[in-house]
Design an enzyme around this catalytic site. Structure first.
Site, PDB file in Angstrom:
ATOM      1  CD  GLN A  48     -13.976  44.320  50.116  1.00  0.00           C
ATOM      2  OE1 GLN A  48     -12.843  44.154  50.515  1.00  0.00           O
ATOM      3  NE2 GLN A  48     -14.833  43.354  49.997  1.00  0.00           N
ATOM      4  CG  PHE A  49     -16.135  45.278  43.257  1.00  0.00           C
ATOM      5  CD1 PHE A  49     -17.432  44.940  42.898  1.00  0.00           C
ATOM      6  CD2 PHE A  49     -15.183  44.274  43.329  1.00  0.00           C
ATOM      7  CE1 PHE A  49     -17.765  43.624  42.616  1.00  0.00           C
ATOM      8  CE2 PHE A  49     -15.502  42.969  43.054  1.00  0.00           C
ATOM      9  CZ  PHE A  49     -16.805  42.633  42.696  1.00  0.00           C
ATOM     10  CB  THR A  50     -18.025  43.498  47.589  1.00  0.00           C
ATOM     11  OG1 THR A  50     -17.042  43.578  48.615  1.00  0.00           O
ATOM     12  CG2 THR A  50     -17.572  42.533  46.499  1.00  0.00           C
TER      13      THR A  50
END
Length: 149
Positions: free
Chosen positions: A78-80
């Site tokens: 989850q890069f966000t």
């Protein structure tokens, strides 16, 4: 490195209409890798998650880890989690690791988690995913290897 850890009774991740990962009781881990994260960050994060006492003992206190209860883990990249919303209306992801680095560290984290003898399911790195869960408690924690929160 950042993670959102949720105690769940069940969770799944779907890609293009197909369930690619599913667990029963355990932890859903949304896992983000930041620029400059190292193997030391990875080791700290995985050790922290595997040992977190988020499950109740016989007295109703959160005293047992996912290992203690034989729980499962669903890890989703989850890069966000590195979205910076302090300026403007569109988040900046400048502090997220590049995909090549993030993918490698994510796979290492999954392998290390499995090394604890845990059943670990995953999403598909860089895919558009739909994550479904039933949060138990609810119990949700934010963890940061730089200990910002």
């Amino acid at each position: 490195m950042r993670s959102v850890v949720q105690r769940v009774t069940q969770a799944s991740v779907t890609v293009e209409g197909e369930v690619v990962g599913r667990i029963g009781a355990g932890l859903l881990v949304l896992f983000g890798v930041g620029r400059g994260d190292t193997e030391a960050d990875l080791n700290w994060m995985v050790d922290k998650i595997a040992g977190l006492r988020l499950f109740e003992d016989g007295e109703g206190k959160m005293n047992r880890s996912v290992q203690d209860v034989g729980g499962e883990i669903l890890m989703v990249s989850q890069f966000t989690l590195y979205g910076d919303c302090r300026k403007g209306k569109r988040p900046s992801f400048a502090t997220a690791a590049p995909p090549e680095t993030a993918g490698e560290l994510f796979q290492q984290a999954v392998a290390k988690m499995r090394g604890y003898g845990l059943h670990v399911e995953t999403g598909v790195f860089q895919a558009e995913m739909q994550v479904a869960l039933v949060n138990d408690g609810p119990v949700t924690l934010l963890i940061d290897s730089e200990k910002n929160f």
